[in-house]
Design a protein around this motif. Structure first.
Motif, PDB file in Angstrom:
ATOM      1  N   GLY A   1       2.168   6.961   8.663  1.00  0.00           N
ATOM      2  CA  GLY A   1       0.518   7.316   8.354  1.00  0.00           C
ATOM      3  C   GLY A   1      -0.308   5.939   8.422  1.00  0.00           C
ATOM      4  N   VAL A   2      -1.311   6.194   7.803  1.00  0.00           N
ATOM      5  CA  VAL A   2      -2.390   5.024   7.814  1.00  0.00           C
ATOM      6  C   VAL A   2      -2.451   4.790   6.307  1.00  0.00           C
ATOM      7  N   ALA A   3      -2.406   3.354   5.963  1.00  0.00           N
ATOM      8  CA  ALA A   3      -2.599   2.714   4.519  1.00  0.00           C
ATOM      9  C   ALA A   3      -3.975   1.945   4.934  1.00  0.00           C
ATOM     10  N   GLU A   4      -4.752   1.868   3.915  1.00  0.00           N
ATOM     11  CA  GLU A   4      -6.040   1.253   3.861  1.00  0.00           C
ATOM     12  C   GLU A   4      -6.009   0.564   2.426  1.00  0.00           C
ATOM     13  N   PRO A   5      -6.697  -0.730   2.091  1.00  0.00           N
ATOM     14  CA  PRO A   5      -6.968  -1.037   0.769  1.00  0.00           C
ATOM     15  C   PRO A   5      -7.859  -0.280   0.069  1.00  0.00           C
ATOM     16  N   LEU A   6      -7.295  -0.024  -1.114  1.00  0.00           N
ATOM     17  CA  LEU A   6      -7.907   0.808  -2.143  1.00  0.00           C
ATOM     18  C   LEU A   6      -8.421   0.048  -3.495  1.00  0.00           C
ATOM     19  N   SER A   7      -9.604  -0.278  -3.764  1.00  0.00           N
ATOM     20  CA  SER A   7      -9.995  -0.637  -4.887  1.00  0.00           C
ATOM     21  C   SER A   7     -10.529   0.355  -6.060  1.00  0.00           C
ATOM     22  N   PHE A   8     -10.376   0.252  -7.306  1.00  0.00           N
ATOM     23  CA  PHE A   8     -10.614   1.300  -8.274  1.00  0.00           C
ATOM     24  C   PHE A   8     -10.952   0.389  -9.801  1.00  0.00           C
ATOM     25  N   GLU A   9     -11.472   1.262 -10.422  1.00  0.00           N
ATOM     26  CA  GLU A   9     -12.108   1.221 -11.871  1.00  0.00           C
ATOM     27  C   GLU A   9     -11.437   2.058 -12.895  1.00  0.00           C
ATOM     28  N   LEU A  10     -10.778   1.623 -13.954  1.00  0.00           N
ATOM     29  CA  LEU A  10     -10.313   2.332 -15.006  1.00  0.00           C
ATOM     30  C   LEU A  10     -11.009   2.062 -16.246  1.00  0.00           C
ATOM     31  N   GLY A  11     -11.463   3.246 -16.902  1.00  0.00           N
ATOM     32  CA  GLY A  11     -12.341   2.860 -18.109  1.00  0.00           C
ATOM     33  C   GLY A  11     -11.468   2.971 -19.465  1.00  0.00           C
ATOM     34  N   ALA A  12     -12.103   2.178 -20.447  1.00  0.00           N
ATOM     35  CA  ALA A  12     -11.358   1.962 -21.683  1.00  0.00           C
ATOM     36  C   ALA A  12     -11.146   3.260 -22.323  1.00  0.00           C
ATOM     37  N   GLY A  13      -9.974   3.668 -23.042  1.00  0.00           N
ATOM     38  CA  GLY A  13      -9.978   4.819 -23.846  1.00  0.00           C
ATOM     39  C   GLY A  13      -9.575   5.794 -22.850  1.00  0.00           C
ATOM     40  N   GLU A  14      -9.386   5.837 -21.807  1.00  0.00           N
ATOM     41  CA  GLU A  14      -8.975   6.875 -20.905  1.00  0.00           C
ATOM     42  C   GLU A  14      -7.350   6.885 -20.987  1.00  0.00           C
ATOM     43  N   VAL A  15      -6.953   8.032 -20.781  1.00  0.00           N
ATOM     44  CA  VAL A  15      -5.528   8.288 -20.379  1.00  0.00           C
ATOM     45  C   VAL A  15      -5.131   7.776 -19.138  1.00  0.00           C
ATOM     46  N   LEU A  16      -4.097   7.097 -18.916  1.00  0.00           N
ATOM     47  CA  LEU A  16      -3.805   6.388 -17.378  1.00  0.00           C
ATOM     48  C   LEU A  16      -3.640   7.435 -16.609  1.00  0.00           C
ATOM     49  N   MET A  17      -3.072   8.632 -16.650  1.00  0.00           N
ATOM     50  CA  MET A  17      -2.677   9.461 -15.635  1.00  0.00           C
ATOM     51  C   MET A  17      -4.139  10.194 -15.391  1.00  0.00           C
ATOM     52  N   THR A  18      -5.162  10.431 -16.431  1.00  0.00           N
ATOM     53  CA  THR A  18      -6.273  11.134 -16.224  1.00  0.00           C
ATOM     54  C   THR A  18      -6.976  10.404 -15.369  1.00  0.00           C
ATOM     55  N   ALA A  19      -7.125   8.980 -15.717  1.00  0.00           N
ATOM     56  CA  ALA A  19      -7.873   7.951 -14.959  1.00  0.00           C
ATOM     57  C   ALA A  19      -7.485   7.930 -13.539  1.00  0.00           C
TER      58      ALA A  19
ATOM     59  N   HIS B   1       4.431   7.660 -10.843  1.00  0.00           N
ATOM     60  CA  HIS B   1       5.649   6.905 -11.497  1.00  0.00           C
ATOM     61  C   HIS B   1       5.463   5.585 -11.528  1.00  0.00           C
ATOM     62  N   CYS B   2       5.576   4.837 -12.618  1.00  0.00           N
ATOM     63  CA  CYS B   2       5.172   3.531 -12.730  1.00  0.00           C
ATOM     64  C   CYS B   2       6.299   2.611 -13.735  1.00  0.00           C
ATOM     65  N   HIS B   3       6.501   1.425 -12.921  1.00  0.00           N
ATOM     66  CA  HIS B   3       7.588   0.298 -13.760  1.00  0.00           C
ATOM     67  C   HIS B   3       6.645  -0.681 -13.925  1.00  0.00           C
TER      68      HIS B   3
ATOM     69  N   ARG C   1       8.366  -9.584 -24.928  1.00  0.00           N
ATOM     70  CA  ARG C   1       8.291  -9.016 -23.531  1.00  0.00           C
ATOM     71  C   ARG C   1       9.044  -7.769 -23.315  1.00  0.00           C
ATOM     72  N   CYS C   2       8.563  -6.935 -22.603  1.00  0.00           N
ATOM     73  CA  CYS C   2       9.191  -5.511 -22.523  1.00  0.00           C
ATOM     74  C   CYS C   2       9.083  -5.252 -20.935  1.00  0.00           C
ATOM     75  N   ALA C   3       9.836  -4.436 -20.625  1.00  0.00           N
ATOM     76  CA  ALA C   3       9.974  -3.824 -19.461  1.00  0.00           C
ATOM     77  C   ALA C   3      10.589  -2.349 -19.348  1.00  0.00           C
ATOM     78  N   GLY C   4      10.118  -1.544 -18.123  1.00  0.00           N
ATOM     79  CA  GLY C   4      10.477  -0.148 -18.364  1.00  0.00           C
ATOM     80  C   GLY C   4       9.669   0.657 -17.541  1.00  0.00           C
ATOM     81  N   HIS C   5       9.728   1.864 -17.821  1.00  0.00           N
ATOM     82  CA  HIS C   5       9.098   3.117 -17.133  1.00  0.00           C
ATOM     83  C   HIS C   5       7.916   3.663 -17.914  1.00  0.00           C
ATOM     84  N   LEU C   6       6.621   3.455 -17.977  1.00  0.00           N
ATOM     85  CA  LEU C   6       5.451   3.952 -18.528  1.00  0.00           C
ATOM     86  C   LEU C   6       5.594   5.518 -18.401  1.00  0.00           C
ATOM     87  N   LEU C   7       5.227   6.118 -19.520  1.00  0.00           N
ATOM     88  CA  LEU C   7       4.892   7.571 -19.474  1.00  0.00           C
ATOM     89  C   LEU C   7       3.592   7.809 -19.379  1.00  0.00           C
ATOM     90  N   PRO C   8       2.927   8.070 -18.245  1.00  0.00           N
ATOM     91  CA  PRO C   8       1.390   8.090 -17.632  1.00  0.00           C
ATOM     92  C   PRO C   8       0.653   9.006 -18.566  1.00  0.00           C
TER      93      PRO C   8
END
Length: 280
Positions: free
Chosen positions: A23-41, A111-113, A123-130
């Motif tokens: 397919g076609v990939a293009e750069p994406l810029s975005f903003e996330l707001g403080a206090g929002e749930v990651l998946m919702t944002a 799906h986020c690592h 220091r931590c690493a793993g799979h964040l629950l969105p």
């Protein structure tokens, strides 16, 4: 040295071993707001971008309360690997993070690592629950939007897991990218090299996350664990004079960290590996 023999999944091998949608990939810029749930944002970002799928970087994202899991051994014979108990923290800052964004039952899902610093845990690493991650401060991020297909959560008989698999939505006349998932025991470096050539992507940028059955590095000690969670680091690319350049970070079930450049033909996939390849 391949450690592929250390993992056996409960079901018969699925076909094909490499799921690929161009397919076609293009750069994406975005903003996330403080206090929002990651998946919702992120869902709001995807709706505004009007694209089929995306892969985004979350380096530097500040978290408020959050939950995550790590890789772990399976408690039964139904799976070859599993997840740890759920861990939580009041705040953190991501050092590096990658999220694959697609659909689950028709709704946006990711799906986020990631790798991060927690004031209490270090220091931590793993799979964040969105759905259990709160954004701690306003954030400006970047990644790639993708059109022509999407990552769709799909049941897999071989592993007895459900995970992202590329699904074609429409044909594009001019393409510059592909979304990919690799089945267990596929060698990551070999697959990247062959796909780069077969898809005529030149020396593509490679962004992805998944799990590996151990790993050998050109410039660092090996990871022996057959169970892990893995994040490709910035700069990964698919073709070069010595093969793919795949700087990688891994965490094993004991919380040990491994970071280095993957040695070719020593990195079989454990459960799945999800990637975006963008023409270079």
């Amino acid at each position: 040295m391949s450690r592929s023999h250390l993992i056996r999944h409960p079901g018969p091998p699925t076909q094909p071993r490499r799921h690929v949608v161009r397919g076609v990939a293009e750069p994406l810029s975005f903003e996330l707001g403080a206090g929002e749930v990651l998946m919702t944002a992120i869902a709001q970002v995807m709706d505004a971008a009007d694209c089929d799928s995306a892969v985004v970087r979350l380096d530097g994202l500040v978290l408020g309360p959050y939950e995550f899991v790590m890789p772990d051994k399976s408690p039964d014979d139904d799976h070859a690997a599993w997840y740890s108990e759920t861990h939580s923290g009041p705040s953190a800052r991501l050092d590096r993070g990658t999220a694959i964004v697609g659909r689950r039952n028709g709704e946006w899902f990711l799906h986020c690592h990631a790798i991060w610093e927690d004031p209490q845990r270090g220091r931590c690493a793993g799979h964040l629950l969105p759905h259990q991650v709160t954004i701690g401060a306003a954030y400006s991020g970047a990644g790639y939007r993708f059109d022509g297909g999407c990552f769709d959560v799909t049941a897999d008989a071989e592993t007895n897991f459900s995970f992202f698999r590329p699904r074609q939505l429409r044909q594009r006349q001019e393409v510059n990218a592909a979304i990919v998932s690799l089945a267990p025991h596929e060698d990551l470096s070999t697959a990247v090299a062959e796909l780069s050539a077969e898809l005529a992507l030149g020396n593509p940028q490679v962004v992805g996350i998944g799990s590996l059955i151990g790993a050998d590095f050109i410039d660092a000690p090996s990871m022996e664990s057959p169970i892990s969670e893995v994040l490709l680091l910035n700069g990964a690319c698919g073709a070069g004079p010595d093969g793919p350049y795949l700087p990688t970070f891994c965490v094993d079930p004991d919380g040990n960290f491994f970071e280095g450049t993957l040695k070719p033909k020593t990195v079989p996939v454990c459960v799945t590996f999800e990637m975006l390849l963008v023409a270079g």
